[in-house]
Design a protein around this motif. Structure first.
Motif, short mmCIF file in Angstrom:
data_model
loop_
_atom_site.label_atom_id
_atom_site.label_comp_id
_atom_site.label_asym_id
_atom_site.label_seq_id
_atom_site.Cartn_x
_atom_site.Cartn_y
_atom_site.Cartn_z
N VAL A 1 41.43 0.81 85.33
CA VAL A 1 40.77 0.81 84.04
C VAL A 1 41.37 -0.33 83.23
N ARG A 2 40.52 -1.14 82.63
CA ARG A 2 41.01 -2.26 81.82
C ARG A 2 42.01 -1.76 80.78
N PRO A 3 43.07 -2.53 80.51
CA PRO A 3 44.10 -2.07 79.57
C PRO A 3 43.57 -1.64 78.21
N ASP A 4 42.59 -2.34 77.67
CA ASP A 4 42.09 -2.01 76.35
C ASP A 4 41.21 -0.76 76.33
N ALA A 5 40.93 -0.20 77.51
CA ALA A 5 40.09 1.00 77.60
C ALA A 5 40.85 2.21 78.13
N ARG A 6 42.15 2.09 78.27
CA ARG A 6 42.95 3.19 78.83
C ARG A 6 43.19 4.28 77.80
N ALA A 7 43.63 5.42 78.31
CA ALA A 7 43.99 6.58 77.49
C ALA A 7 42.77 7.15 76.75
N ARG A 8 41.60 7.01 77.37
CA ARG A 8 40.36 7.57 76.80
C ARG A 8 39.64 8.48 77.79
N GLY A 9 40.29 8.79 78.91
CA GLY A 9 39.68 9.69 79.88
C GLY A 9 38.85 9.02 80.95
N THR A 10 38.81 7.70 80.97
CA THR A 10 37.99 6.98 81.95
C THR A 10 38.49 7.20 83.37
N GLY A 11 39.79 7.09 83.58
CA GLY A 11 40.35 7.30 84.92
C GLY A 11 40.09 8.72 85.40
N THR A 12 40.27 9.69 84.53
CA THR A 12 40.01 11.09 84.89
C THR A 12 38.54 11.28 85.23
N ALA A 13 37.66 10.70 84.43
CA ALA A 13 36.22 10.82 84.71
C ALA A 13 35.87 10.18 86.05
#
Length: 137
Positions: free
Chosen positions: A70-82
């Motif tokens: 996940v791009r650094p600026d988009a982390r910690a928003r649940g993208t990897g979990t999704a």
């Protein structure tokens, strides 16, 4: 997808063959059923790349999470979990019996992430950690 993979390696100071080479390799891999690719976002901000192989211990294939980024600026928003949840759904539909991932010991953030996803580095009831070895040919 090739650009994301390239950016992943650049971010972690890992050699990369470049976007064009990665794109050609992805085109070949994605032409078969042994590789699963998932993207998040439009434009894409994350990806999961998973390969499947037959295995004597399971009726269905065993999956390996080759890359999750996940791009650094988009982390910690649940993208990897999704991405992982979508991958688990797809892998269940394909009859997979096991999902594996390799994580660098020093990458505590990745280790915590995968542990939250239910991964473990030892089988149930076993105290010894599993280790990964490799050899380039």
């Amino acid at each position: 997808m090739a650009a994301l993979l390239h950016d992943f390696n650049v971010e972690f100071s890992t050699p990369t063959p470049g976007v064009a080479v990665l794109a050609a390799r992805l085109e070949t891999l994605l032409g078969g059923r042994a590789t699963l690719a998932l993207l998040a976002g439009d434009p894409a901000i994350g990806l999961a790349l998973i390969t499947l192989r037959e295995n004597v211990w399971y009726d269905g294939p065993v999956a390996l999470v080759d890359e999750l980024y996940v791009r650094p600026d988009a982390r910690a928003r649940g993208t990897g979990t999704a991405l992982m949840e979508r991958a688990f759904e797809e892998l269940r539909e394909r009859g997979a019996g096991l999902v594996e991932v390799n994580v660098d010991e020093g990458d505590a953030g990745a280790r915590r992430f995968y542990e939250r996803q239910g991964f473990a580095n030892s089988p149930p009831g076993v105290e010894e950690r599993m280790l990964y070895y490799e050899r380039e040919l």
